[in-house]
Design a protein around this motif. Structure first.
Motif, PDB file in Angstrom:
ATOM      1  N   GLU A   1      -0.634  15.742 -10.777  1.00 55.65           N
ATOM      2  CA  GLU A   1      -0.742  16.090 -12.190  1.00 55.65           C
ATOM      3  C   GLU A   1      -2.190  16.423 -12.561  1.00 55.65           C
ATOM      4  OE1 GLU A   1      -0.255  14.016 -16.546  1.00 55.65           O
ATOM      5  OE2 GLU A   1       0.961  13.261 -14.884  1.00 55.65           O
ATOM      6  N   LEU A   2      -3.136  15.654 -12.088  1.00 55.99           N
ATOM      7  CA  LEU A   2      -4.551  15.943 -12.337  1.00 55.99           C
ATOM      8  C   LEU A   2      -4.954  17.273 -11.714  1.00 55.99           C
ATOM      9  CD1 LEU A   2      -6.182  12.435 -11.840  1.00 55.99           C
ATOM     10  CD2 LEU A   2      -5.925  13.706 -13.981  1.00 55.99           C
ATOM     11  N   TRP A   3      -4.452  17.557 -10.524  1.00 57.41           N
ATOM     12  CA  TRP A   3      -4.771  18.824  -9.860  1.00 57.41           C
ATOM     13  C   TRP A   3      -4.220  19.998 -10.666  1.00 57.41           C
ATOM     14  CZ3 TRP A   3      -8.035  20.644  -6.538  1.00 57.41           C
ATOM     15  CH2 TRP A   3      -7.816  21.889  -6.001  1.00 57.41           C
ATOM     16  N   GLN A   4      -3.005  19.869 -11.174  1.00 53.86           N
ATOM     17  CA  GLN A   4      -2.424  20.943 -11.974  1.00 53.86           C
ATOM     18  C   GLN A   4      -3.199  21.141 -13.265  1.00 53.86           C
ATOM     19  OE1 GLN A   4       1.642  19.755 -12.425  1.00 53.86           O
ATOM     20  NE2 GLN A   4       2.245  20.493 -10.389  1.00 53.86           N
ATOM     21  N   ARG A   5      -3.646  20.085 -13.902  1.00 55.34           N
ATOM     22  CA  ARG A   5      -4.447  20.231 -15.116  1.00 55.34           C
ATOM     23  C   ARG A   5      -5.794  20.907 -14.813  1.00 55.34           C
ATOM     24  NH1 ARG A   5      -3.904  14.597 -18.504  1.00 55.34           N
ATOM     25  NH2 ARG A   5      -1.675  14.777 -18.920  1.00 55.34           N
ATOM     26  N   PHE A   6      -6.368  20.566 -13.676  1.00 56.35           N
ATOM     27  CA  PHE A   6      -7.670  21.105 -13.313  1.00 56.35           C
ATOM     28  C   PHE A   6      -7.577  22.591 -12.950  1.00 56.35           C
ATOM     29  CE2 PHE A   6     -10.891  21.976 -10.019  1.00 56.35           C
ATOM     30  CZ  PHE A   6     -12.031  21.784 -10.785  1.00 56.35           C
ATOM     31  N   THR A   7      -6.524  22.966 -12.236  1.00 58.71           N
ATOM     32  CA  THR A   7      -6.401  24.344 -11.782  1.00 58.71           C
ATOM     33  C   THR A   7      -5.741  25.258 -12.813  1.00 58.71           C
ATOM     34  OG1 THR A   7      -4.319  23.844 -10.655  1.00 58.71           O
ATOM     35  CG2 THR A   7      -6.367  23.749  -9.344  1.00 58.71           C
ATOM     36  N   GLY A   8      -5.132  24.697 -13.781  1.00 58.69           N
ATOM     37  CA  GLY A   8      -4.623  25.668 -14.685  1.00 58.69           C
ATOM     38  C   GLY A   8      -3.570  25.404 -15.598  1.00 58.69           C
TER      39      GLY A   8
ATOM     40  N   SER B   1       0.826  -1.207   0.000  1.00 56.70           N
ATOM     41  CA  SER B   1       0.000   0.000   0.000  1.00 56.70           C
ATOM     42  C   SER B   1       0.859   1.254   0.000  1.00 56.70           C
ATOM     43  CB  SER B   1      -0.929   0.010   1.211  1.00 56.70           C
ATOM     44  OG  SER B   1      -1.856  -1.030   1.129  1.00 56.70           O
ATOM     45  N   ALA B   2       1.958   1.216   0.733  1.00 56.03           N
ATOM     46  CA  ALA B   2       2.865   2.362   0.747  1.00 56.03           C
ATOM     47  C   ALA B   2       3.478   2.573  -0.633  1.00 56.03           C
ATOM     48  CB  ALA B   2       3.953   2.164   1.793  1.00 56.03           C
ATOM     49  N   ASP B   3       3.852   1.492  -1.291  1.00 59.49           N
ATOM     50  CA  ASP B   3       4.376   1.598  -2.658  1.00 59.49           C
ATOM     51  C   ASP B   3       3.318   2.144  -3.604  1.00 59.49           C
ATOM     52  OD1 ASP B   3       6.802   0.639  -1.855  1.00 59.49           O
ATOM     53  OD2 ASP B   3       6.433  -1.415  -2.552  1.00 59.49           O
ATOM     54  N   ARG B   4       2.096   1.658  -3.466  1.00 58.49           N
ATOM     55  CA  ARG B   4       1.000   2.108  -4.323  1.00 58.49           C
ATOM     56  C   ARG B   4       0.684   3.573  -4.045  1.00 58.49           C
ATOM     57  NH1 ARG B   4      -3.282  -1.392  -6.361  1.00 58.49           N
ATOM     58  NH2 ARG B   4      -1.445  -2.609  -6.849  1.00 58.49           N
ATOM     59  N   ALA B   5       0.736   3.990  -2.796  1.00 61.51           N
ATOM     60  CA  ALA B   5       0.469   5.393  -2.463  1.00 61.51           C
ATOM     61  C   ALA B   5       1.540   6.291  -3.065  1.00 61.51           C
ATOM     62  CB  ALA B   5       0.413   5.578  -0.953  1.00 61.51           C
ATOM     63  N   GLY B   6       2.761   5.815  -3.091  1.00 65.82           N
ATOM     64  CA  GLY B   6       3.827   6.580  -3.732  1.00 65.82           C
ATOM     65  C   GLY B   6       3.608   6.725  -5.226  1.00 65.82           C
ATOM     66  N   ASP B   7       2.982   5.740  -5.848  1.00 69.13           N
ATOM     67  CA  ASP B   7       2.673   5.799  -7.279  1.00 69.13           C
ATOM     68  C   ASP B   7       1.461   6.670  -7.566  1.00 69.13           C
ATOM     69  OD1 ASP B   7       4.760   4.071  -7.693  1.00 69.13           O
ATOM     70  OD2 ASP B   7       3.487   2.275  -7.818  1.00 69.13           O
ATOM     71  N   VAL B   8       0.543   6.752  -6.620  1.00 67.50           N
ATOM     72  CA  VAL B   8      -0.706   7.487  -6.827  1.00 67.50           C
ATOM     73  C   VAL B   8      -0.494   8.995  -6.678  1.00 67.50           C
ATOM     74  CG1 VAL B   8      -3.007   7.889  -5.844  1.00 67.50           C
ATOM     75  CG2 VAL B   8      -2.184   5.572  -6.199  1.00 67.50           C
ATOM     76  N   TRP B   9       0.356   9.409  -5.776  1.00 66.20           N
ATOM     77  CA  TRP B   9       0.525  10.832  -5.490  1.00 66.20           C
ATOM     78  C   TRP B   9       0.933  11.657  -6.718  1.00 66.20           C
ATOM     79  CZ3 TRP B   9      -1.538  13.912  -2.342  1.00 66.20           C
ATOM     80  CH2 TRP B   9      -1.017  15.191  -2.165  1.00 66.20           C
ATOM     81  N   PRO B  10       1.892  11.241  -7.554  1.00 66.33           N
ATOM     82  CA  PRO B  10       2.215  12.027  -8.750  1.00 66.33           C
ATOM     83  C   PRO B  10       1.028  12.149  -9.712  1.00 66.33           C
ATOM     84  CG  PRO B  10       3.973  10.477  -8.318  1.00 66.33           C
ATOM     85  CD  PRO B  10       2.857  10.156  -7.375  1.00 66.33           C
ATOM     86  N   ILE B  11       0.212  11.123  -9.814  1.00 72.15           N
ATOM     87  CA  ILE B  11      -0.968  11.195 -10.682  1.00 72.15           C
ATOM     88  C   ILE B  11      -1.961  12.214 -10.143  1.00 72.15           C
ATOM     89  CG2 ILE B  11      -2.953   9.875 -11.538  1.00 72.15           C
ATOM     90  CD1 ILE B  11      -1.094   7.401 -11.484  1.00 72.15           C
ATOM     91  N   VAL B  12      -2.163  12.213  -8.835  1.00 72.13           N
ATOM     92  CA  VAL B  12      -3.096  13.172  -8.218  1.00 72.13           C
ATOM     93  C   VAL B  12      -2.590  14.602  -8.408  1.00 72.13           C
ATOM     94  CG1 VAL B  12      -4.052  13.950  -6.010  1.00 72.13           C
ATOM     95  CG2 VAL B  12      -3.988  11.514  -6.553  1.00 72.13           C
TER      96      VAL B  12
END
Length: 138
Positions: free
Chosen positions: A131-138, A118-129
């Motif tokens: 990147e999505l936040w940056q696309r959404f905000t601007g 889960s810790a490994d998966r969380a490390g993989d998920v954070w960059p995706i989140v």
């Protein structure tokens, strides 16, 4: 002159198992069953349920957990059989203690494995989140 436990004539004299061997083996079997039924099965069921409800965000490495469980089962059964066949109480108690410790280690393995995955998966998920936040905000 013969003693009470020498057996028939012409056979090799074997000492009977002391009561402590039977007691230690019985207690070991009860403790291992208590760990398996009271801790391992509910824990694995809970972790499997968490994996199912999170749609795979919490991984459940089924093959590794199954292999460790089967290996642990073989080792614990061998140790309990070893405890049951000993002629000295001390060696029987030693085998029972090792069997209980192995069963506790097998019980802890799924928690550790899922936490690390889960810790490994969380490390993989954070960059995706991010990147999505940056696309959404601007």
């Amino acid at each position: 002159m013969s003693t009470a436990w020498t057996g028939r004539r012409g056979t090799r004299a074997r000492r009977p198992r002391p009561r402590g061997v039977w007691t230690a083996s019985g207690i070991g079997m009860v403790l291992v069953l208590a760990v398996a039924l009271g801790a391992y099965l509910p824990l694995v069921g809970f972790l499997g349920g968490v994996t199912a409800t999170t749609a795979g965000l919490v991984p459940f490495p089924f093959v590794r957990i199954t292999l460790v469980t089967l290996l642990g089962l073989v080792v614990v059964l061998a140790l309990l059989l070893l405890a049951l066949t000993r002629r000295h109480t001390v060696s029987s108690v030693f085998a029972v203690v090792i069997a209980v410790l192995v069963s506790l280690a097998v019980t802890a393995y799924p928690v550790v494995t899922i936490a690390v995955a889960s810790a490994d998966r969380a490390g993989d998920v954070w960059p995706i989140v991010t990147e999505l936040w940056q696309r959404f905000t601007g």
